[in-house]
Design an enzyme around this catalytic site. Structure first.
Site, PDB file in Angstrom:
ATOM      1  N   LYS A   1       0.887  -1.169   0.000  1.00 27.64           N
ATOM      2  CA  LYS A   1       0.000   0.000   0.000  1.00 27.64           C
ATOM      3  C   LYS A   1       0.925   1.218   0.000  1.00 27.64           C
ATOM      4  CE  LYS A   1      -4.169   1.592   2.360  1.00 27.64           C
ATOM      5  NZ  LYS A   1      -5.006   1.798   1.189  1.00 27.64           N
TER       6      LYS A   1
HETATM    7  C1  LIG Z   1      -6.396  -0.274  -4.051  1.00 25.98           C
HETATM    8  C2  LIG Z   1      -7.133  -0.799  -2.870  1.00 25.98           C
HETATM    9  N1  LIG Z   1      -7.688  -2.015  -2.928  1.00 25.98           N
HETATM   10  C3  LIG Z   1      -8.353  -2.538  -1.881  1.00 25.98           C
HETATM   11  C4  LIG Z   1      -8.515  -1.841  -0.704  1.00 25.98           C
HETATM   12  C5  LIG Z   1      -9.239  -2.460   0.457  1.00 25.98           C
HETATM   13  O1  LIG Z   1      -8.340  -2.728   1.487  1.00 25.98           O
HETATM   14  P1  LIG Z   1      -8.793  -2.740   3.017  1.00 25.98           P
HETATM   15  O2  LIG Z   1      -9.983  -3.601   3.105  1.00 25.98           O
HETATM   16  O3  LIG Z   1      -7.629  -3.281   3.745  1.00 25.98           O
HETATM   17  O4  LIG Z   1      -9.106  -1.320   3.378  1.00 25.98           O
HETATM   18  C6  LIG Z   1      -7.959  -0.565  -0.607  1.00 25.98           C
HETATM   19  C7  LIG Z   1      -8.097   0.222   0.619  1.00 25.98           C
HETATM   20  O5  LIG Z   1      -7.205   0.283   1.420  1.00 25.98           O
HETATM   21  C8  LIG Z   1      -7.245  -0.039  -1.693  1.00 25.98           C
HETATM   22  O6  LIG Z   1      -6.712   1.185  -1.633  1.00 25.98           O
END
Ligand SMILES: Cc1ncc(COP(=O)(O)O)c(C=O)c1O
Length: 308
Positions: free
Chosen positions: A157
């Site tokens: 991330k």
């Molecule tokens: C590109 C992306 N995909 C998926 C998610 C979903 O991740 P999470 O459930 O950990 O927030 C996020 C959010 O953080 C994201 O930015």
């Protein structure tokens, strides 16, 4: 945006307006940072942070993938977050930790730049709207493909990687949709700009696998477990674009959007949120708000500071 009065920056609590960086901070120029999006909810026990440890673990993994060690331990970041929330007085809020390469040598090699850290909290309502959570949102398939591991690290991330999501988001909003769905480099369905995706057909729930260049979403993992606990079959497999259009139900999961159904894709109606989506959404909402004892271990209680 209703913000807290303070931000935690490099080990200190500083006033919100004083939380500043130098304009030559490496991360501003080259996107060399990693972050998390976390939510805290009001529950019967107080304010509790959803899957806090999982988010901190992912922050550490993202940092590692970009050759950074966390400059503070996960426990220090956790405690700082508790203190920020307690001082803010917020009962529920969004939490944004960021670990980034700071001011130092310019140029692409970041290894001599300091690794810095901050945490901010603010009140933030449903990202795709309360109405979207209730009745579903409209999306289009983006003309941008999701970043692939040929050139970046979908599992991290990382700040710079989000230019991909930013472009897809702007494109979908300008075209009059609420969200964009990105395909992976093979043309299979990957995820939304900030959410994972689930597709339901004939009672079976499918979601793209790790190899489809998804972010390993914490809410995705939670909803997979909830759906299985409810007795549904959940299959992680590649999903063709047309399968979204032809699905009985589709929903998105993410910290910002929580569980938001998709009611239309590329101007073709999927329909209002269906019964399986509704059932998972209800249990998920209970888990977030501390009403599901079987998922109590997912919550990290923010201690109330003693008056002494
Ligand atoms: C590109 C992306 N995909 C998926 C998610 C979903 O991740 P999470 O459930 O950990 O927030 C996020 C959010 O953080 C994201 O930015």
């Amino acid at each position: 945006m209703n913000t807290a009065d303070q931000i935690w920056l490099n080990g200190e609590f500083v006033a919100w307006e004083d939380a500043k960086v130098h304009v030559l901070t490496h991360a501003i120029h080259y996107g060399t940072g990693v972050f998390e999006g976390i939510r805290a909810y009001e529950t019967e026990r107080g304010t509790e942070i959803f899957r806090h440890q999982d988010h901190l673990d992912r922050l550490e993994r993202s940092a590692k993938l970009y050759y950074m060690d966390l400059p503070y331990s996960k426990e220090q970041i956790r405690e700082a977050t508790h203190e920020l929330i307690a001082a803010s007085g917020f009962k529920s809020c969004y939490i944004r930790p960021l670990v980034y390469r700071g001011y130092g040598p310019m140029g692409l090699n970041p290894l001599d730049n300091p690794v810095e850290a901050m945490v901010a909290v603010w009140e933030w309502g449903a990202y795709l709207g309360e109405e979207g959570k209730r009745n579903g949102v409209r999306a289009r398939v983006s003309s941008y493909r999701r970043i692939s591991s040929d050139s970046l690290i979908p599992h991290a991330k990382a700040c710079g990687q989000y230019l991909n999501s930013v472009l897809a988001k702007i494109e979908s909003l300008k075209a009059g949709y609420e969200e964009g769905i990105l395909l992976d480099d093979k043309g299979n369905v990957c995820e939304g700009t900030g959410e994972n995706i689930f597709v339901i057909r004939d009672g079976v729930i499918c979601t793209p696998p790790q190899t489809a260049a998804i972010l390993d979403g914490i809410n995705r993992k939670s909803c997979v477990q909830i759906a299985r606990d409810l007795g549904y079959e959940v299959i992680e497999r590649d999903i063709a674009r047309a399968e979204v259009t032809l699905a009985d139900e589709v929903f998105l999961t993410g910290t910002a959007a929580e569980l938001t159904p998709l009611r239309e894709i590329d101007d073709i109606e999927i329909g209002p949120p269906g019964p399986i989506t509704r059932e998972i959404q209800r249990v998920f909402d209970d888990a977030l708000h501390g009403r599901a004892p079987q998922y109590a271990e997912w919550l990290d209680l923010v201690p109330v500071p003693s008056k002494a």
